[in-house]
Design an enzyme around this catalytic site. Sequence first.
Site, short mmCIF file in Angstrom:
data_model
loop_
_atom_site.label_atom_id
_atom_site.label_comp_id
_atom_site.label_asym_id
_atom_site.label_seq_id
_atom_site.Cartn_x
_atom_site.Cartn_y
_atom_site.Cartn_z
N GLN A 72 28.99 -30.84 23.97
CA GLN A 72 29.90 -30.44 22.65
C GLN A 72 29.22 -30.03 22.09
OE1 GLN A 72 33.01 -33.07 22.35
NE2 GLN A 72 32.81 -33.84 24.25
N1 LIG Z 1 35.66 -26.79 40.67
C1 LIG Z 1 34.44 -27.22 40.41
N2 LIG Z 1 34.83 -28.63 39.29
C2 LIG Z 1 33.90 -28.95 39.19
C3 LIG Z 1 32.26 -28.90 39.21
N3 LIG Z 1 31.52 -29.51 38.55
C4 LIG Z 1 32.00 -29.54 37.77
N4 LIG Z 1 33.19 -29.97 37.74
C5 LIG Z 1 34.60 -30.48 37.24
O1 LIG Z 1 33.88 -29.73 35.41
C6 LIG Z 1 35.04 -31.12 34.55
C7 LIG Z 1 33.47 -31.32 34.04
O2 LIG Z 1 33.03 -31.64 34.58
P1 LIG Z 1 30.92 -32.83 33.60
O3 LIG Z 1 30.16 -33.18 34.41
O4 LIG Z 1 32.08 -33.92 32.92
O5 LIG Z 1 30.33 -31.64 32.39
P2 LIG Z 1 29.36 -31.59 31.49
O6 LIG Z 1 28.63 -30.55 31.30
O7 LIG Z 1 29.08 -33.34 31.17
O8 LIG Z 1 30.20 -31.77 30.20
P3 LIG Z 1 30.01 -32.99 29.24
O9 LIG Z 1 29.95 -34.08 29.07
O10 LIG Z 1 31.39 -32.77 28.08
O11 LIG Z 1 29.23 -32.22 28.19
C8 LIG Z 1 34.91 -32.08 35.90
O12 LIG Z 1 37.13 -32.28 36.17
C9 LIG Z 1 34.45 -31.48 36.63
O13 LIG Z 1 34.55 -32.44 37.61
C10 LIG Z 1 32.25 -28.08 40.36
O14 LIG Z 1 31.19 -27.60 40.96
N5 LIG Z 1 32.98 -27.07 40.89
#
Ligand SMILES: Nc1nc2c(ncn2[C@@H]2O[C@H](COP(=O)(O)OP(=O)(O)OP(=O)(O)O)[C@@H](O)[C@H]2O)c(=O)[nH]1
Length: 186
Positions: A72
């Site tokens: 974030q």
């Molecule tokens: N369709 C799809 N959704 C995904 C994929 N990878 C992650 N997501 C979705 O994207 C959303 C965010 O994923 P996170 O892994 O929490 O993202 P992050 O990068 O860790 O985000 P922050 O912790 O806020 O920095 C979740 O709802 C996941 O299920 C993907 O390859 N395909």
Amino acid sequence: MGNAFSGIFDKLWGVPMQLRILILGLDGAGKTTILYRLQLGEVVSTKPTIGFNVETLNYKNLKLNVWDLGGQTSIRPYWRCYYNEAASVIFVVDSTDKERISLAAKELHVMLQEEELKDAALLVFANKQDQPGALSVSYISKELNLVSLKERSWSIVASSAIKGEGITEGLDWLTDVINEEQVQTR
Ligand SMILES: Nc1nc2c(ncn2[C@@H]2O[C@H](COP(=O)(O)OP(=O)(O)OP(=O)(O)O)[C@@H](O)[C@H]2O)c(=O)[nH]1
Ligand SMILES: [Mg+2]
């Protein structure tokens, strides 16, 4: 590149090597999903990461300390606290987030200018490729201006953390680069 790696390996000579890998990228890109896909081989339900998650993975002959940092806006300034002795960075892009691809590019290049990361290999995941309309690897590569990275080992791999596609391919590339560096510094 040799010096940073030799520093890391020298300290660990004779014991299983532990390498610090950072997973960075904008919020919602899929960093935490990738971390647990790597560790558990399955999809976990995630919340936005406030701070970090860290897990140790045994991958091939390497022990990887993988740090997944929150993406974030208010948390990104803290990424730099984790750069010290990072062997590589995995930068995750949400391939469906067309509006923020230029912001992702900006954050990537700001990060890569840091002295502590000058020898770190870069793996970019063009993630969420399972989604309709996902930007292609070649488009994202251009938007991120990866060809401008002359002195760095880098690769970009299409991935879907949800489907488990591309993740192993990316990590194989990363560990091959790390292993090559190890041979060169011996
Ligand atoms: N369709 C799809 N959704 C995904 C994929 N990878 C992650 N997501 C979705 O994207 C959303 C965010 O994923 P996170 O892994 O929490 O993202 P992050 O990068 O860790 O985000 P922050 O912790 O806020 O920095 C979740 O709802 C996941 O299920 C993907 O390859 N395909
Ligand atoms: Mg997260």
